[in-house]
Design an enzyme around this catalytic site. Structure first.
Site, PDB file in Angstrom:
ATOM      1  N   LEU A 126      81.775   8.431   8.778  1.00 38.18           N
ATOM      2  CA  LEU A 126      83.247   9.116   7.996  1.00 38.18           C
ATOM      3  C   LEU A 126      82.233  10.589   7.992  1.00 38.18           C
ATOM      4  O   LEU A 126      82.014  11.740   7.733  1.00 38.18           O
ATOM      5  CB  LEU A 126      83.423   9.000   7.024  1.00 38.18           C
ATOM      6  CG  LEU A 126      84.224   8.162   6.523  1.00 38.18           C
ATOM      7  CD1 LEU A 126      84.691   7.686   5.143  1.00 38.18           C
ATOM      8  CD2 LEU A 126      85.718   8.078   7.168  1.00 38.18           C
ATOM      9  N   GLU A 161      72.232  15.276  18.067  1.00 37.35           N
ATOM     10  CA  GLU A 161      72.389  13.780  18.400  1.00 37.35           C
ATOM     11  C   GLU A 161      72.335  12.984  20.017  1.00 37.35           C
ATOM     12  O   GLU A 161      71.443  12.250  19.912  1.00 37.35           O
ATOM     13  CB  GLU A 161      73.729  13.887  17.048  1.00 37.35           C
ATOM     14  CG  GLU A 161      73.613  12.221  17.130  1.00 37.35           C
ATOM     15  CD  GLU A 161      74.755  11.915  15.763  1.00 37.35           C
ATOM     16  OE1 GLU A 161      75.307  12.586  15.525  1.00 37.35           O
ATOM     17  OE2 GLU A 161      75.297  10.445  16.024  1.00 37.35           O
ATOM     18  N   ASP A 173      83.330  14.766  16.220  1.00 36.05           N
ATOM     19  CA  ASP A 173      82.696  15.433  14.356  1.00 36.05           C
ATOM     20  C   ASP A 173      82.379  16.413  13.989  1.00 36.05           C
ATOM     21  O   ASP A 173      82.544  17.198  12.932  1.00 36.05           O
ATOM     22  CB  ASP A 173      81.459  13.719  14.403  1.00 36.05           C
ATOM     23  CG  ASP A 173      82.083  12.881  14.844  1.00 36.05           C
ATOM     24  OD1 ASP A 173      83.363  12.664  14.879  1.00 36.05           O
ATOM     25  OD2 ASP A 173      81.620  12.055  14.315  1.00 36.05           O
TER      26      ASP A 173
HETATM   27  C1  GLA Z   1      81.711   8.937  16.656  1.00 40.25           C
HETATM   28  C2  GLA Z   1      81.219   9.352  17.322  1.00 40.25           C
HETATM   29  C3  GLA Z   1      82.483  10.481  18.227  1.00 40.25           C
HETATM   30  C4  GLA Z   1      83.514   9.621  18.747  1.00 40.25           C
HETATM   31  C5  GLA Z   1      84.007   8.411  17.211  1.00 40.25           C
HETATM   32  C6  GLA Z   1      84.834   7.284  18.383  1.00 40.25           C
HETATM   33  O1  GLA Z   1      82.568   8.822  15.232  1.00 40.25           O
HETATM   34  O2  GLA Z   1      80.140  10.664  17.137  1.00 40.25           O
HETATM   35  O3  GLA Z   1      81.975  11.649  19.360  1.00 40.25           O
HETATM   36  O4  GLA Z   1      83.075   9.024  19.809  1.00 40.25           O
HETATM   37  O5  GLA Z   1      82.469   7.371  17.585  1.00 40.25           O
HETATM   38  O6  GLA Z   1      86.181   8.790  19.010  1.00 40.25           O
END
Ligand code: GLA
Length: 389
Positions: A126, A161, A173
């Site tokens: 999350l 990251e 995200d």
């Molecule tokens: C993780 C990554 C995102 C995305 C999702 C899959 O959360 O951080 O950038 O690629 O997986 O949709």
């Protein structure tokens, strides 16, 4: 979480006075549809959660960074006179990587005592990490008055990251936790970064997150592998239709091109990305029309595709989806986030929430031996300077 209590804790640990402490907040996120499309230049539809990370900061006289978290035991004191390098495999690398991004831009970061406190379940997919990165980037930008735009902060958080933590994530995200808006989903084109805030009008339905509580073993390396598989598939398709990303190929074009990919794994990966991208577009249209049933059906198709073509689901996620769909009043269910554990997102009639939690929880325990957790999701705002209450 109560800000006054956090301030009191901060002063106990770091000294100083209430007036010297600045407080910021960034939420976590849940993705409604559009998984593993972001790093393929596609569409996503996340929204920010009511859960998130608070950051309390006090400036120091010397060029030291003092890191603490209410969620993890590891602390660190880092002197910025020396080159910034990762601290083992700890949580500190998320904010530290962001500070390095400011250094890369030759912006001077003052010495700071930083305390983080989050209520996003850890390792649940999350975006607790994006939340920590973004709250750090946003806070420093405010504190030093650097005038960086939100888009620049998002890119710095992602780059931290990618480069410092070594997780090759896309931009979804960091974007969602920065740009999210209460009761809206963020319909983002990850290629152009154009976005639209789409109202989430679910009527009598609610978004429920179910947590598998399964440890996400090796999730980063499996994630990076998927990413490179997509690059390989793109390279093959590119010689037949020149495109920058897999999302430049429509579902119809893929139908006629797919036989050019001999490797069955690469073919499946590309099929997921291309069909998922279309599902986001269809899902947004359905939401705008108030057709939540259709939205639910698209979520199920998304899960199937993530399970069979992209192979990022796991038995625990599949069990949660299967049992969710047995409950009357559940319109859709799918894994959300990177996969290999983490959570599912579900659209559930408000009268059925208790039944949902009881039945799905009971069956999950029987079938997997694990306890699931359930969160009724309110869609909150993106990163802010938190006002002390
Ligand atoms: C993780 C990554 C995102 C995305 C999702 C899959 O959360 O951080 O950038 O690629 O997986 O949709």
């Amino acid at each position: 979480m109560n800000i006054e209590n956090l301030v009191r804790d901060f002063i106990e640990i770091n000294g100083g006075r209430e007036d010297d402490i600045q407080v910021f907040f960034a939420p976590g996120r849940v993705n409604l549809i559009g998984e593993h499309t972001d790093y393929n230049g596609g569409y996503v539809l996340p929204c920010s959660l009511q859960y998130g990370t608070y950051l309390l900061v006090r400036l120091l006289e010397d060029p030291m960074l003092r890191f603490r978290s209410k969620n993890f035991p590891t602390t660190a004191r880092i002197c910025m006179k020396y080159e910034i390098i990762p601290v083992g495999k700890t949580w500190i690398n998320y904010p530290l990587g962001v500070i390095r991004e400011f250094h890369k831009k030759e912006l001077v970061v003052p010495g700071m005592a930083l305390m983080y406190a989050g209520d996003i379940p850890n390792r649940a997919g999350l975006s607790s990490s994006a939340s920590v990165e973004v709250v750090t980037a946003f806070a420093i930008n405010e504190i030093i008055n650097a005038g960086l735009s939100k888009i620049e902060l998002i890119k710095m958080a992602q780059s931290a990251e990618n480069e410092f933590v070594g997780m090759n994530c896309g931009i979804m995200d960091q974007f969602a936790v920065t740009m999210g808006k209460q009761d809206h989903a963020v319909f983002l084109n990850c290629e152009t970064l154009d976005y639209e805030l789409v109202p989430i009008a679910l009527g009598d339905y609610k978004i429920i997150i179910s947590n598998t509580n399964k440890r996400r073993e090796l999730a980063n390396s499996k994630y990076n592998k998927r990413r490179s598989e997509c690059e390989q598939a793109l390279e093959i398709l590119n010689s037949f239709k020149p495109v920058k990303t897999l999302s430049g190929i429509s579902v119809e074009e893929f139908e006629s091109l797919q036989d050019k990919i001999d490797d069955s794994i690469l073919k499946k990966r590309a099929r997921h990305v291309i069909t998922e991208n279309q599902r986001v577009v269809d899902g947004v249209e359905a939401l705008k029309k108030g057709d939540i049933e259709l939205f639910g059906k698209l979520m199920l198709k998304s899960h199937d595709s993530l399970k069979s073509d992209y192979e990022v689901s796991c038995s625990e996620l599949d069990v949660l989806v299967e049992d969710a769909m047995k409950i009357e009043g559940v319109l859709g269910s799918r894994m959300t986030g990177g996969g290999f554990g983490g959570c599912t997102v579900n659209i559930v009639h408000e009268n059925q929430i208790e039944t949902f939690k009881q039945e799905v929880g009971k069956n999950y325990k029987i079938r997997t031996g694990l306890e699931a957790d359930f969160y009724i999701t309110e869609v909150g705002n993106g990163v802010i300077r938190a006002v002390q209450s």
